[in-house]
Design a protein around this motif. Sequence first.
Motif, short mmCIF file in Angstrom:
data_model
loop_
_atom_site.label_atom_id
_atom_site.label_comp_id
_atom_site.label_asym_id
_atom_site.label_seq_id
_atom_site.Cartn_x
_atom_site.Cartn_y
_atom_site.Cartn_z
N ASP A 191 12.56 -35.15 20.96
CA ASP A 191 11.13 -34.27 21.58
C ASP A 191 10.82 -35.32 22.91
O ASP A 191 10.22 -33.98 23.84
CB ASP A 191 9.22 -34.88 20.86
CG ASP A 191 9.22 -34.10 19.92
OD1 ASP A 191 9.03 -32.79 19.75
OD2 ASP A 191 8.24 -34.11 18.98
N ALA A 192 11.28 -36.04 22.94
CA ALA A 192 11.12 -36.83 24.45
C ALA A 192 11.85 -35.99 25.64
O ALA A 192 11.48 -35.82 26.47
CB ALA A 192 11.47 -38.58 24.55
N VAL A 193 13.16 -35.67 24.82
CA VAL A 193 14.34 -35.10 25.88
C VAL A 193 13.60 -33.27 26.09
O VAL A 193 13.54 -33.37 27.30
CB VAL A 193 15.32 -35.10 25.85
CG1 VAL A 193 16.32 -33.73 25.87
CG2 VAL A 193 16.09 -36.59 24.59
N LEU A 194 12.89 -32.93 25.18
CA LEU A 194 12.00 -31.86 25.70
C LEU A 194 11.68 -31.63 26.36
O LEU A 194 10.90 -30.66 27.48
CB LEU A 194 12.20 -31.16 24.05
CG LEU A 194 13.09 -30.76 23.07
CD1 LEU A 194 12.33 -29.85 21.44
CD2 LEU A 194 13.57 -28.97 23.71
N GLY A 195 10.51 -33.03 26.42
CA GLY A 195 9.12 -32.88 27.12
C GLY A 195 9.89 -32.96 28.39
O GLY A 195 9.11 -32.66 29.64
N LEU A 196 10.92 -34.42 29.03
CA LEU A 196 11.26 -34.02 30.31
C LEU A 196 12.23 -32.89 30.44
O LEU A 196 11.82 -32.86 31.54
CB LEU A 196 12.62 -35.35 29.96
CG LEU A 196 13.48 -35.27 31.29
CD1 LEU A 196 12.43 -35.88 32.25
CD2 LEU A 196 14.39 -36.32 30.88
N LEU A 230 10.79 -30.03 29.64
CA LEU A 230 9.67 -28.90 30.39
C LEU A 230 9.06 -29.17 31.67
O LEU A 230 8.75 -28.29 32.62
CB LEU A 230 8.79 -29.37 29.12
CG LEU A 230 8.76 -27.93 27.73
CD1 LEU A 230 7.89 -28.97 26.49
CD2 LEU A 230 8.61 -26.38 28.48
N ALA A 231 8.72 -30.23 31.82
CA ALA A 231 8.73 -31.17 33.15
C ALA A 231 9.97 -31.17 34.54
O ALA A 231 8.59 -30.47 35.21
CB ALA A 231 8.56 -32.64 33.02
N LEU A 232 10.63 -30.93 33.95
CA LEU A 232 11.71 -30.26 35.03
C LEU A 232 12.13 -28.99 35.28
O LEU A 232 11.90 -28.59 36.43
CB LEU A 232 13.09 -30.91 34.89
CG LEU A 232 13.46 -32.66 34.63
CD1 LEU A 232 14.77 -32.66 34.30
CD2 LEU A 232 12.78 -33.55 36.16
N ALA A 233 11.92 -28.49 34.32
CA ALA A 233 12.14 -26.59 34.44
C ALA A 233 10.38 -26.26 35.20
O ALA A 233 10.07 -25.23 36.07
CB ALA A 233 12.24 -26.34 33.31
N LEU A 234 9.15 -26.77 35.45
CA LEU A 234 7.88 -26.35 35.21
C LEU A 234 8.45 -26.68 36.57
O LEU A 234 7.87 -26.07 37.65
CB LEU A 234 6.58 -27.23 34.68
CG LEU A 234 5.51 -27.20 35.38
CD1 LEU A 234 4.95 -25.77 35.66
CD2 LEU A 234 4.35 -28.28 34.78
N VAL A 235 8.30 -27.91 37.41
CA VAL A 235 9.00 -28.66 39.04
C VAL A 235 9.67 -27.92 39.56
O VAL A 235 9.86 -27.43 41.01
CB VAL A 235 8.98 -29.92 39.13
CG1 VAL A 235 9.68 -30.14 40.34
CG2 VAL A 235 7.89 -30.53 38.64
N TYR A 236 10.91 -27.58 39.57
CA TYR A 236 11.70 -26.68 39.53
C TYR A 236 11.42 -25.61 39.35
O TYR A 236 11.95 -24.31 40.37
CB TYR A 236 13.10 -26.81 38.87
CG TYR A 236 13.49 -25.40 39.68
CD1 TYR A 236 14.43 -26.00 40.51
CD2 TYR A 236 14.52 -24.82 39.29
CE1 TYR A 236 15.44 -25.44 41.33
CE2 TYR A 236 15.80 -23.91 40.06
CZ TYR A 236 15.93 -24.42 40.65
OH TYR A 236 17.51 -23.65 41.43
#
Length: 168
Positions: A57-62, A64-70
Amino acid sequence: MRARTRVAYPAFAWISQRPSRFVAFGLGSGLIRPASGTWGTVLAWLLWQPAAYWLGDAVLGLLLALALVYGCWACHRAGQELNAPDHVGMVWDEMVAFWLVLWLVPAGWLAQVCAFVLFRIFDIVKPPPIRYFDARMKNGIGVMWDDLLAAGYTLLVMAIAVRLGAFQ
């Protein structure tokens, strides 16, 4: 209701020339017609399955955040290049928003099917305030924001369904 900008679809060769274009067009899924957003959401769902199996979950959350910003940057850039700020073929917004939904709903297939249907309904119908932001925000953040709101509606309905025992 304002429809997304309807312009000519670019060729796969064009989106393949830059990573930002390839991402904005959902790894090519945004070129599938009709219903580009639905095809992008389907691809997101397919990509989620192995990711959720192999990553925590922690890696998926990270991710997701990167996918959103990019995605905000990539959609903004591709929209500028096409002179269409929210081109109908740009589906990375649907993909990231649906990944957020999948990250937070129960893992079973029934919950995921229900979440898929709800997300597509909210993304297409655009109940308030989604329609407001979709009509007024004309940049990469705006492209992503209306789909995040649709994800929020989906998660709210799913949370109520879980609370009522629908997915046990």
